[in-house]
Write an enzyme that holds these catalytic residues in place. Structure first.
Site, mmCIF file in Angstrom:
data_model
loop_
_atom_site.group_PDB
_atom_site.id
_atom_site.type_symbol
_atom_site.label_atom_id
_atom_site.label_comp_id
_atom_site.label_asym_id
_atom_site.label_seq_id
_atom_site.Cartn_x
_atom_site.Cartn_y
_atom_site.Cartn_z
ATOM 1 N N TYR A 72 0.842 -1.205 0.000
ATOM 2 C CA TYR A 72 0.000 0.000 0.000
ATOM 3 C C TYR A 72 0.874 1.251 0.000
ATOM 4 O O TYR A 72 0.963 1.953 -0.958
ATOM 5 C CB TYR A 72 -0.968 -0.019 1.183
ATOM 6 C CG TYR A 72 -1.936 1.132 1.154
ATOM 7 C CD1 TYR A 72 -2.958 1.158 0.227
ATOM 8 C CD2 TYR A 72 -1.813 2.194 2.044
ATOM 9 C CE1 TYR A 72 -3.839 2.226 0.181
ATOM 10 C CE2 TYR A 72 -2.692 3.258 2.013
ATOM 11 C CZ TYR A 72 -3.713 3.280 1.082
ATOM 12 O OH TYR A 72 -4.584 4.337 1.040
ATOM 13 N N SER A 119 -6.541 0.723 -4.393
ATOM 14 C CA SER A 119 -6.655 2.165 -4.195
ATOM 15 C C SER A 119 -5.286 2.825 -4.368
ATOM 16 O O SER A 119 -4.717 2.780 -5.450
ATOM 17 C CB SER A 119 -7.269 2.445 -2.824
ATOM 18 O OG SER A 119 -7.802 3.726 -2.769
ATOM 19 N N ASP A 160 -17.925 3.419 -7.589
ATOM 20 C CA ASP A 160 -16.802 3.872 -6.764
ATOM 21 C C ASP A 160 -16.716 5.390 -6.857
ATOM 22 O O ASP A 160 -16.266 5.940 -7.861
ATOM 23 C CB ASP A 160 -15.495 3.229 -7.236
ATOM 24 C CG ASP A 160 -14.339 3.511 -6.284
ATOM 25 O OD1 ASP A 160 -14.505 4.354 -5.374
ATOM 26 O OD2 ASP A 160 -13.272 2.899 -6.443
ATOM 27 N N HIS A 197 -15.923 1.303 -3.634
ATOM 28 C CA HIS A 197 -14.494 1.226 -3.362
ATOM 29 C C HIS A 197 -14.127 -0.013 -2.554
ATOM 30 O O HIS A 197 -12.960 -0.334 -2.423
ATOM 31 C CB HIS A 197 -14.057 2.488 -2.623
ATOM 32 C CG HIS A 197 -12.595 2.770 -2.723
ATOM 33 N ND1 HIS A 197 -11.952 2.985 -3.917
ATOM 34 C CD2 HIS A 197 -11.632 2.856 -1.775
ATOM 35 C CE1 HIS A 197 -10.672 3.208 -3.704
ATOM 36 N NE2 HIS A 197 -10.443 3.127 -2.410
#
Length: 719
Positions: free
Chosen positions: A492, A572, A655, A690
């Site tokens: 991430y 994301s 989203d 999302h």
């Protein structure tokens, strides 16, 4: 307090991987099913002396309102579905994921007025149900069943909060995965809904003011056709009095001179003070105001400034009377515990627990004690202190994993917490505060033996020599065999988000198939406090990609995975990570899954919550930041003529956190470039967003599709 994160998926997507060596694939895998034709426009802009082509800008349009975009999505999905149907691994993964998800799961209980409220999923229910029981051993009673709210099960219970006496329940509803919320109220005794309904809430807390009403945060109603696209400005806090229409709600706090500020409200457990946090972006930098509810009849909603200037993080622990406790990184980049007494003529902050070598994540007051939760190398540790800041004891946790919860109120004799790890689904514990003894409250019945899996934490050197931690999970039989196996590397690296050990049925299916899973704690996250976050954002963002690439090189060098067996995944901000890493090192990876990613770094701030992300990414309209963003933007740095890994881009039509146009444009650019023989596909989910609120059925389908795709290109052999 609610923040404005980019990625809800940072922790939720810790899964997936692959199966059939890339070296065994040929051009027929893509030419048998040609990509749909995508119209190439002639849009371009000159930014700081550079002409930037944007031929697929039309794909930014809302798929719900633009027939051409909807047609493109339909044609792309047909191609992707046809390809996925040819994969022999798909059925096995779907069946195994479904089996691994079929166990009873509980959420953390919340106590109010002698009642205990908690979530429960019997196994394969699309949405968890909310139950209540009178007393700890009372008979469970179903209070809310989101499974009955929509035929497609895409309407979810988001958050909920009982009133202090437990007689009423305030809850928020999420539809189709959107960030917008509808707030409703329920009579707990009868189960009957009240007439109250709040619209256009987003990034809101739920805060009761006695039993007369509640505080919430909302944005102005968007213009028609802009519900899922328009940027969010002018968030304000309102008070809703029960039994009145939303139009009568009282404005509590707003900053019309600063429409970019966001605001959320909390109320201390004794109902004395409202604490208002204001922020500008995703950084944990707040201004804090308070409202004394005992003076409201005289002063109205009169805020008192407690912290001015957006410089530091201030996480409210709780308050008693006029005393407030906070966890803060002021003068402590790894956080400390402080308190302040507002009754003093000149209130001063006093330190109760100093910063340590570990990162202090949160604190709670239960009974007459404080429970402090720390991160030690991305794994949880919990300690008990007195209200005076003196150490009492540690809480024994079950090895490497993640603990959460420890909620309660001053005076409570108990608290509940959860513990999970890569090989252990969430178990709920009840802790007796007087004795410190923890006993299981809800333990899952497993279809596998956790002892069959080995969890290691290793440290590797990044490009600049920085020491980066990484978890590696494999079957013990795989470790004993001593041979490299196909591996999923997940990352991430942003927004101060810490990735910690957690269970995923989808990831477990990959591990059971004989693959390995690696989780790298990249810079940009919050694992080691402010310095770790700062080391991976703005002008330092390249460090995140370097950390991720170095993790892949380490896994190959150490014999964890073969060179043609490494898959990468991220959601994301992690989707951005995958796109950037693939552009920079296409030779290193066999396959990738970029989920709901931020792919156009020159226009991310033009949509919904994207404007908040400048804290981590910088401002595209400022030349210094533009140069950094331009250098790694996935959409703008695809390298035609290079052999790329097989890529499956995943997104959803609802989203409104990272609008799907990012993934649409990126996929169109991938398919237009000559990137070798491996497929570049996109999977677009309908009535999903999302990540949060996704029905179990859709999660199983998507998990099986992604794992089968990655498996096809990394050589994992099914059992």
């Amino acid at each position: 307090m609610p923040r404005f994160p980019l990625a809800l998926l940072a922790a939720a997507w810790l899964t997936f991987s692959s199966q059939a060596p890339a070296s065994q694939q040929t051009a027929k895998d893509t030419t048998l099913i040609p990509y749909p034709e995508t119209r190439r426009g002639d849009v371009s802009e000159t930014l700081f002396g550079e002409t930037i082509a944007d031929p697929y800008r039309w794909l930014e349009n809302d798929v719900r309102n633009d027939p051409e975009v909807a047609d493109w999505v339909e044609r792309e999905n047909k191609v992707t579905d046809a390809y996925l149907e040819t994969l022999p691994q798909r059925a096995w993964f779907k069946d195994r994921i479904r089996g691994l998800m079929d166990y009873e799961r509980f959420g953390l209980p919340t106590k109010a007025g002698g009642r205990y409220f908690y979530l429960r999923n019997s196994g394969l229910q699309n949405q968890a149900q909310l139950f209540v029981r009178q007393g700890l051993r009372g008979k469970p009673r179903l209070l809310l069943d989101p499974n009955a709210w929509a035929k497609d099960a895409a309407t979810a219970l988001d958050s909920w909060k009982p009133s202090d006496d437990g007689k009423l329940l305030l809850y928020s509803v999420q539809d189709g995965g959107s960030d917008w919320r509808i707030l409703r109220v329920l009579d707990v005794k009868t189960g009957a809904p009240l007439a109250d309904e709040i619209r256009w809430a987003k990034f809101t807390g739920l805060a009761w003011v006695g039993d007369e009403g509640f505080l919430y945060s909302r944005f102005p109603e968007p213009k028609e056709g802009e519900t899922f696209q328009a940027r969010n400005y002018n968030q304000a806090i309102y008070f809703h009095r029960l039994g009145t229409p939303q139009s009568a709600d009282e404005l509590v706090y707003a900053t019309p001179d600063h429409p970019d500020y966001g605001h959320t409200a909390q109320v201390t457990q004794d109902g004395r003070l409202v604490v208002i946090h204001s922020q500008i972006g995703t950084d944990a930098r707040y201004e804090v105001h308070t409202v004394d509810l005992t003076r409201r009849s005289k002063d109205g909603w009169k805020p008192r400034a407690l912290v001015k200037g957006f410089e530091h993080d201030w996480r409210l622990v709780d308050g008693m009377g006029q005393v407030l406790w906070f966890v803060t990184n002021q003068d402590a980049p790894r956080y400390r515990l402080v308190a302040i007494d507002l009754a003093q003529r000149a209130p001063q902050w006093r330190q109760l627990v100093a910063q340590t070598e570990e990162t202090l994540e949160q604190a709670t007051i239960i009974g007459n004690q404080l429970v402090l939760q720390y991160l030690k190398d991305a794994s949880s540790r919990a300690l008990v202190f007195g209200l005076d800041g003196k150490s009492v004891r540690s809480i024994a946790l079950n090895g490497i994993g993640t603990a959460g919860g420890f909620g309660g109120k001053p005076g409570d004799p108990e608290t509940f917490y959860a513990f999970t790890s890569f090989n252990r689904p969430q178990t709920i514990y009840r802790m007796n505060l007087a004795t410190g003894q923890s006993t299981p409250f809800a333990s899952p019945k497993l279809l596998f033996d956790p002892r069959d899996f080995a969890i290691e934490q290793r440290f590797y050197a990044s490009k600049d020599g920085t020491r980066v931690p990484m978890f590696i999970v494999r079957k013990k039989s795989v470790v004993g065999a001593g041979k490299p196996v196909p591996t999923i590397l997940y990352g991430y690296g942003g927004f101060d988000v810490s990735l910690t050990p957690g269970f995923s049925a989808i990831r477990m299916a990959w591990l059971e198939a004989g693959g390995a899973f690696a989780l790298a704690n990249l810079r940009g996250g919050g694992e080691y406090g402010r310095a770790w976050h700062d080391g991976g954002r703005r002008e330092n963002k390249q460090n995140v990609f370097d950390d991720f690439i170095a993790a892949g090189e380490y896994l190959i060098a150490e014999g964890i995975t073969p060179r043609d067996g490494l898959a990468i995944q991220g959601g994301s901000n992690g989707g951005l990570l995958v796109g950037a890493a693939v552009n920079q090192r296409p030779d290193l990876f066999a396959a990738g899954n970029a989920a709901v990613g931020v792919m156009d770094m020159l226009r991310f701030d033009r949509f919904t919550a994207g404007r908040y992300w400048v804290d981590d990414y910088g401002y595209p309209d400022r030349e210094k930041d533009f140069r950094v963003l331009r250098a790694y933007s996935p959409y703008h740095n695809i390298r035609p003529g290079k052999d790329y890994p097989a890529m499956l881009v995943t997104t959803a039509d609802t989203d409104d956190r990272v609008v799907p146009g990012h993934s649409f444009k990126y996929t169109a650019a991938l398919q237009a470039a000559k990137l070798g023989n491996r497929p570049q596909l996109i999977r677009v989910e309908t009535r999903a967003g999302h990540g949060s609120g996704k029905p179990t059925d859709k999660a199983i389908e998507e998990g099986a599709d992604v794992l089968a795709f990655l498996a096809q290109w990394t050589g994992l052999k099914l059992p």
